[in-house]
Design an enzyme around this catalytic site. Sequence first.
Site, PDB file in Angstrom:
ATOM      1  N   SER A   1       0.804  -1.220   0.000  1.00 12.26           N
ATOM      2  CA  SER A   1       0.000   0.000   0.000  1.00 12.26           C
ATOM      3  C   SER A   1       0.840   1.275   0.000  1.00 12.26           C
ATOM      4  O   SER A   1       0.523   2.222  -0.744  1.00 12.26           O
ATOM      5  CB  SER A   1      -0.959   0.005   1.196  1.00 12.26           C
ATOM      6  OG  SER A   1      -1.956  -0.980   1.030  1.00 12.26           O
TER       7      SER A   1
ATOM      8  N   LYS B   1     -10.025  -5.663   9.837  1.00 12.26           N
ATOM      9  CA  LYS B   1     -11.178  -5.312   9.012  1.00 12.26           C
ATOM     10  C   LYS B   1     -12.502  -5.444   9.751  1.00 12.26           C
ATOM     11  O   LYS B   1     -13.439  -4.693   9.491  1.00 12.26           O
ATOM     12  CB  LYS B   1     -11.180  -6.155   7.734  1.00 12.26           C
ATOM     13  CG  LYS B   1     -10.005  -5.837   6.820  1.00 12.26           C
ATOM     14  CD  LYS B   1     -10.061  -6.623   5.525  1.00 12.26           C
ATOM     15  CE  LYS B   1      -8.882  -6.285   4.633  1.00 12.26           C
ATOM     16  NZ  LYS B   1      -8.943  -6.989   3.326  1.00 12.26           N
TER      17      LYS B   1
ATOM     18  N   ASP C   1     -12.438  -3.480  -1.308  1.00 15.48           N
ATOM     19  CA  ASP C   1     -12.108  -4.803  -1.847  1.00 15.48           C
ATOM     20  C   ASP C   1     -13.241  -5.325  -2.725  1.00 15.48           C
ATOM     21  O   ASP C   1     -12.992  -5.962  -3.757  1.00 15.48           O
ATOM     22  CB  ASP C   1     -11.875  -5.804  -0.708  1.00 15.48           C
ATOM     23  CG  ASP C   1     -10.564  -5.575   0.011  1.00 15.48           C
ATOM     24  OD1 ASP C   1      -9.615  -5.073  -0.624  1.00 15.48           O
ATOM     25  OD2 ASP C   1     -10.483  -5.909   1.214  1.00 15.48           O
TER      26      ASP C   1
ATOM     27  N   GLY D   1     -11.893 -21.490  -0.671  1.00 13.48           N
ATOM     28  CA  GLY D   1     -11.516 -20.850   0.579  1.00 13.48           C
ATOM     29  C   GLY D   1     -12.732 -20.477   1.398  1.00 13.48           C
ATOM     30  O   GLY D   1     -13.858 -20.432   0.879  1.00 13.48           O
TER      31      GLY D   1
ATOM     32  N   GLY E   1      -4.169 -11.282  -7.654  1.00 13.52           N
ATOM     33  CA  GLY E   1      -4.293 -10.474  -6.449  1.00 13.52           C
ATOM     34  C   GLY E   1      -3.719  -9.087  -6.624  1.00 13.52           C
ATOM     35  O   GLY E   1      -4.161  -8.135  -5.976  1.00 13.52           O
TER      36      GLY E   1
END
Length: 282
Positions: A16, A65, A101, A124, A246
């Site tokens: 980031s 989060k 996201d 997942g 990703g």
Amino acid sequence: MPRCAVLGSPIAHSLSPVMHRTAYEVLGLHDWSYDAYEVDEDGIGPFLAGLDDQWRGLSLTMPLKRAVVPYLDTVDAEARAVGGVNTVIVDVEGRHGFNTDVPGGAAALRERGVDSVEDALVIGSGATAEAMVASLRQLGLRRVTLAVRGMDRGVELAERLEAGSALSDRITGSSATPLAVEVTGIGPDMPRATQVVVSTVPAAAVAPYAQMLATRCDVVFDVIYDPWPTPLARAAQAEAVPVASGLDLLAHQAAAQVRLMTGREIGVSLLRDAALGALTTR
């Protein structure tokens, strides 16, 4: 000096800072700063309490989060639907939570030519898998199979997804078809055909089934980006199946964060190139 930062634990690996600093340089925001802070669940409350009027925004990674939500004054619809915030905007009215996201995942797929999705396989059962289902839902997802390593967690996620789908539709006023969720193990019993395969687990867990999966879908989205390509991505490329990574997700969600924090638009490709450059020097 306007200040922004990314928080999480661990945080040293975060890309980031290089993306946001690149954005500031390109946009001419030379007095803006963006740093990284090691902050865990116990530290998020005190960190937020210590913010002064220089602060404009925060990017959040694991494990913050969900932990940040009780400390916010407002949370937008997408973040409420998935129960997680990855962006906090600070202004005179308080602290406001968003989730970039979710739209970032949808944008990464659109970049690969995917404008609508009816069915998908998501591998997942963690927070990333949950966010990716929400991304697919933005593209019209009606049916999803979760391929998981632990069936109990998979069933829990399926229940949250079905409930979250209904909540999101109520929040947004959507009349979309309710989401149908099935759960299976990671293995040969995974669906024989689906539009999109999304992997949110370590590359090694999917490697034995990479070729099988690559021949059963129209597009692959592997949220792993280091090392790249993963066995799944390599198998998809060999089959001429479009692949999102990703790094694509990271760049799209970061561009949305820059817009929220600064009010300015930045090109996704600039951020992706900056992140890729940082990866190659590690």
